[in-house]
Scaffold this active site. Structure first.
Site, PDB file in Angstrom:
ATOM      1  N   ARG A  24       0.875  -1.208  -0.037  1.00 51.77           N
ATOM      2  CA  ARG A  24       0.057   0.041  -0.088  1.00 51.77           C
ATOM      3  C   ARG A  24       0.854   1.282   0.075  1.00 51.77           C
ATOM      4  NH1 ARG A  24      -4.938   1.905   2.635  1.00 51.77           N
ATOM      5  NH2 ARG A  24      -5.274   4.129   2.250  1.00 51.77           N
ATOM      6  N   ARG A  82      -5.415   1.277  -4.874  1.00 51.91           N
ATOM      7  CA  ARG A  82      -4.426   0.848  -3.789  1.00 51.91           C
ATOM      8  C   ARG A  82      -4.264  -0.944  -3.937  1.00 51.91           C
ATOM      9  NH1 ARG A  82      -7.914   3.543   0.454  1.00 51.91           N
ATOM     10  NH2 ARG A  82      -7.729   5.079  -0.940  1.00 51.91           N
ATOM     11  N   ASP A 137      -9.333  -1.694   6.814  1.00 51.23           N
ATOM     12  CA  ASP A 137     -10.250  -0.465   7.796  1.00 51.23           C
ATOM     13  C   ASP A 137     -10.738  -1.432   9.147  1.00 51.23           C
ATOM     14  OD1 ASP A 137      -9.898   1.778   6.276  1.00 51.23           O
ATOM     15  OD2 ASP A 137     -11.390   1.488   5.065  1.00 51.23           O
ATOM     16  N   ASP A 147      -6.422  -2.458   1.145  1.00 53.28           N
ATOM     17  CA  ASP A 147      -7.072  -1.315   1.989  1.00 53.28           C
ATOM     18  C   ASP A 147      -7.824  -2.172   3.283  1.00 53.28           C
ATOM     19  OD1 ASP A 147      -8.059   1.004   3.234  1.00 53.28           O
ATOM     20  OD2 ASP A 147      -9.542   1.122   1.926  1.00 53.28           O
TER      21      ASP A 147
END
Length: 339
Positions: A83, A92, A97, A95
């Site tokens: 990344r 990207r 989260d 990712d």
């Protein structure tokens, strides 16, 4: 041991390989991966044009790490898997989260929990509901499964909430111009244009009835486009609390309750905010009705508004009204993600 919900995405390189590698690292460094969703291909939302599609998923993890420890490990895994942090919402390789960690709420400048945009993003909620439908989203007070279902059951309707002076009408029109949405204008100016004296109770009831017509549930559900209202239904209750005595307030609420059954629940509520001093100056300059008000009354209105805004259930996006261009970018992306 906390239960953490983590979203994964990739739109560069060998996407399944990147996602599977991330899950292996999550299991080694964060905790037991109890469930993982299927991968779903989705178009990119926001950011540079002509990005390749994303592959998205979610995992449910039991971890002994604190939330910041989980975040630190996710960022380390992202770096090791290639990344590169550049343009916001850009392409990207990976990712990751942190969406939820039990029902913890963290609101710090560099870390928010729940993830501030998870409650209305379809590409997040679909895999998240597959692995954690019963998990509570603590600030919306809904389960992940209910948030997911809301995207299908609600009309494409965005409501803008915020004190006088935050620029709701200007933002509504700019968002509509960018998305093709239909603006639902507040009927308040029509009532203010009527100079004949009327008791506050009569005025608030008429305003509630006009707003209910504008937000008619059947009408909004029948539309294929998005609707954006430059007012919030609960404004009527907020001003009634400010302007009416207890007996009149009770009468006003009795009148509003059946109206509430007729109005559409928004797919997304955007709460716009700014420092009270800035709002006071702008509101007095742009709203003739407020020129007769005093700053103390305005402060009391802000307190009532904050009380009502804190009670909102369902998807909410909170934005800084001082950064209008950024707020509009966020709203346009949010509408695309919630479609």
């Amino acid at each position: 041991m906390a239960t953490c919900l983590i979203a994964l995405g990739s739109n560069l390189g060998d996407r399944p390989h990147q996602l599977n590698a991330a899950i292996r690292q999550i299991a080694l460094r964060i905790g037991l991966v109890a469930r993982r969703s299927a991968w779903r291909e989705t178009p990119p939302i926001g950011g540079p044009a002509e990005q390749p599609p994303y592959l998205n998923g979610a995992v449910l993890v039991h971890s002994s790490l604190p939330p910041r420890g989980v975040l630190k490990q996710l960022m380390a895994i992202e770096g090791e898997l290639g990344r590169q942090r550049g343009e916001r919402w850009g392409a990207r390789a990976i990712d990751l989260d942190l969406l939820l960690c039990d029902q913890m709420v963290i609101d710090e400048s560099d870390f928010q929990l729940p993830h501030p945009r998870m409650a209305f993003r379809r590409f997040v909620l679909e895999p998240a509901a597959e692995v954690a439908a019963a998990m509570i989203h603590p600030t919306s007070r809904w389960t992940v499964g209910r948030l997911r279902a809301h995207l299908d059951r609600s009309p494409r309707y965005l409501t803008l909430a915020g004190m006088p002076g935050v620029g709701k009408t200007e933002i509504a029109h700019r968002v509509a111009a960018a998305t093709g949405a239909v603006v639902l204008a507040d009927p308040l100016p029509l009532i203010e244009a009527d100079v004949s004296p009327r008791p506050p109770l009569e005025r608030e009831i008429e305003l509630a009835e006009r707003r209910a017509v504008a937000l008619d549930r059947d009408r909004l559900h029948s539309g294929k486009s998005w609707f954006v209202s430059d007012f919030w239904w609960m404004q009527t209750a907020i001003y009634s609390n400010l302007l009416l005595g207890l007996n009149e307030l009770d009468l006003a609420i009795r009148h509003m309750v059946p109206l509430m059954r007729r109005i559409a629940r928004p797919r997304l509520t955007a709460v716009l905010d700014a420092p009270i001093d800035d709002l006071w100056k702008r509101a007095r300059a742009t709203n003739p009705a407020l020129r007769a008000a005093n700053e103390k009354e305005f402060q009391r209105l802000a307190e009532i508004y904050a009380e009502f805004a804190a009670r909102i259930t369902g998807p909410v996006l909170r934005l800084d009204a001082r950064r209008q261009d950024a707020a509009i970018t966020e709203l346009v992306a949010a509408m695309a993600a919630a479609t």
